[in-house]
Write an enzyme that holds these catalytic residues in place. Structure first.
Site, PDB file in Angstrom:
ATOM      1  N   ASN A  72       1.069  -1.220  -0.013  1.00 16.80           N
ATOM      2  CA  ASN A  72      -0.028   0.103   0.007  1.00 16.80           C
ATOM      3  C   ASN A  72       0.899   1.383  -0.130  1.00 16.80           C
ATOM      4  O   ASN A  72       0.860   2.225   0.959  1.00 16.80           O
ATOM      5  CB  ASN A  72      -0.910  -0.003   1.210  1.00 16.80           C
ATOM      6  CG  ASN A  72      -0.335  -0.023   2.639  1.00 16.80           C
ATOM      7  OD1 ASN A  72       0.791  -0.967   2.652  1.00 16.80           O
ATOM      8  ND2 ASN A  72      -1.022   0.257   3.603  1.00 16.80           N
ATOM      9  N   HIS A 154      -4.646  -8.235   6.363  1.00 18.12           N
ATOM     10  CA  HIS A 154      -5.343  -7.585   7.603  1.00 18.12           C
ATOM     11  C   HIS A 154      -6.576  -7.520   7.514  1.00 18.12           C
ATOM     12  O   HIS A 154      -7.525  -7.667   6.895  1.00 18.12           O
ATOM     13  CB  HIS A 154      -5.082  -5.930   6.946  1.00 18.12           C
ATOM     14  CG  HIS A 154      -5.488  -4.941   8.130  1.00 18.12           C
ATOM     15  ND1 HIS A 154      -4.863  -3.977   8.372  1.00 18.12           N
ATOM     16  CD2 HIS A 154      -6.539  -4.965   8.730  1.00 18.12           C
ATOM     17  CE1 HIS A 154      -5.258  -3.423   9.477  1.00 18.12           C
ATOM     18  NE2 HIS A 154      -6.748  -3.910   9.767  1.00 18.12           N
ATOM     19  N   ASP A 278       4.880  -4.364  11.981  1.00 22.22           N
ATOM     20  CA  ASP A 278       3.783  -3.597  11.334  1.00 22.22           C
ATOM     21  C   ASP A 278       4.461  -2.048  11.273  1.00 22.22           C
ATOM     22  O   ASP A 278       3.718  -1.255  11.670  1.00 22.22           O
ATOM     23  CB  ASP A 278       2.490  -3.801  11.711  1.00 22.22           C
ATOM     24  CG  ASP A 278       1.643  -3.035  10.893  1.00 22.22           C
ATOM     25  OD1 ASP A 278       1.824  -2.895   9.723  1.00 22.22           O
ATOM     26  OD2 ASP A 278       0.386  -2.896  11.494  1.00 22.22           O
TER      27      ASP A 278
END
Length: 428
Positions: A72, A154, A278
């Site tokens: 992303n 996710h 993360d």
């Protein structure tokens, strides 16, 4: 140990062996380099927050020798060409080894089918923008049924998150973030995804498990399911919002102290296999905006190993467990050739740690471009003091960084069958 041409030749080399360089690690421990399988390094498109140079320097200083980066970015890596573009940037900038997931969209199955030399496919089942959000059942069925790469996701149910957000519309209370992204959102999405994986017999990795309520969904033995926790979901909980505010605003959200304890137990009993970070930095200016304008995400990659070494020093786990969770397990989950272990034939990706060294984490001393940490002010015992990638010292506490060295693209062998089929490691 004898290292030659970036490979471990012998773990217990005799004293008669001659070497060009001898490194004295007396009184210290040697661990396999950390593999962080979930990071957001912002390159390209958002490089004011982080880039592959600053992030990989943070990796090296933290004992992380390989990373897998999420799709992303701007533009998102949803085509094989997009992944190749990021690999080209990393080849120029990264001090450590790298790999990049390809992102799933509702209509890019053909592109996913062409991607063979990447770690896997990333799906955002909730918590994304634009065409990276895949929430429709028909699209998810196609991805699980018609692709071969391992999948990670996710897992937060979009409908639940939106309903909670509507119910709490207008809130400016940061603690409501954990009410909007609540336990139910995580459980519903994790149940949905793991059911898809089992039905389609498709390898699936649950990213950043945040609730103890998800553990029963992962506990029954399956050759297809693995999972991970991120350290913020173990070290922080909703009681920390008054102290840390948006510094611990994350997706999935921070949960309760009971969840902290449940997730830790999930690590110890093997329900959870991997620890990741993360790592998702934003500038402090961005994070300081009033909720809900403040973005979710925090930097962690350079402190993750030290946090776990500190836990080992306190007796909550062993160094072997740390090496399993942070090195061996991610290598096996993603089929990383020659990574994750200290064994003859493996790549000499290594970290020297001093279990007696104490340091206090300080914002200003962070190597990440964002220059802050949610653990600012905390003193830990047990730190990396030297990091080696392919046998080359890329960082140590005396000389700092070797600015001339670059890591290499990771190699993946998905034919080995992932974590449950590679108990002896991936090898070479």
């Amino acid at each position: 140990m004898l290292v030659e041409d970036g490979k471990i030749m012998d773990v217990d080399a005799g004293s008669h062996v001659q070497a060009d360089e001898v490194v004295d690690c007396s009184g210290r421990h040697l661990l396999p380099g950390v593999i962080d399988d979930q990071v957001h390094f912002r390159d390209p498109g958002l490089t004011h927050k982080e880039d592959l140079e600053t992030a990989s320097r943070a990796c090296a200083a933290g004992g992380v020798t390989s990373f897998l980066e999420m799709p992303n970015t701007k533009p998102p890596a949803i085509t094989l060409a997009g992944v190749r573009d990021k690999e080209a940037i990393a080849a120029k900038k990264s001090r450590v080894n790298y790999g990049f997931y390809i992102g799933a969209t509702p209509d890019n199955v053909a592109e996913l089918q062409q991607a063979t030399d990447v770690p896997g496919i990333k799906i955002f089942i909730g918590s994304s923008t634009g065409n990276l959000l895949v929430d429709e059942q028909a699209a998810l069925e196609r991805i699980f049924a018609e692709t071969d790469l391992p999948i990670c996701a996710h897992c937060e149910d979009e409908a639940t998150v939106r309903a909670n957000a509507e119910r709490l519309a207008g809130t400016t209370d940061i603690t409501d973030h954990s009410r909007i992204r609540d336990e139910n959102a995580a459980v519903i999405a994790t149940k949905r995804a793991t059911e898809l994986a089992r039905r389609h017999k498709h390898r699936f990795h649950v990213l950043h498990v945040s609730t103890a309520a998800e553990l029963p969904l992962l506990a029954d033995a399956s050759p297809y399911i693995t999972a991970e926790i991120c350290l913020h979901h173990v070290f922080f909980n909703v009681d920390d919002y008054p102290r840390l505010g948006s510094r611990i605003q994350m997706n999935p959200s921070i949960k309760t102290k009971a969840d902290n304890e449940g997730l830790w137990q999930g690590l110890l009993d093997g329900t959870i296999q991997v620890i990741a970070t993360d790592h998702a930095p934003h500038t402090l200016e961005e994070k300081s905006q009033p909720y809900p304008q403040s973005p979710s995400g925090l930097p962690a990659v350079e402190n993750s190993l030290a946090l776990m070494l500190d836990q080992a020093g306190e007796g909550r786990c062993t160094l072997n467990q740390v090496a399993s969770w942070m090195s061996d397990a991610p290598a096996r989950v993603w089929g990383m050739v020659g990574k994750g272990r200290i064994e003859a034939g493996y790549d000499a990706d290594l970290v020297v740690v001093d279990m007696n060294e104490k340091r206090t984490i300080r914002d200003a001393q962070q190597h990440t471009k964002s220059r802050w940490s949610p653990w600012d002010g905390e003193t830990l015992q047990g730190w990396p003091v030297a990091t080696y990638v392919h046998g080359h010292c890329v960082w140590n506490t005396i000389r700092g960084f070797d600015e001339s060295f670059r890591g290499t693209k990771l190699r993946f062998d998905h034919s080995r069958g992932g974590y449950w089929n590679t108990v002896d490691g991936i090898g070479t």
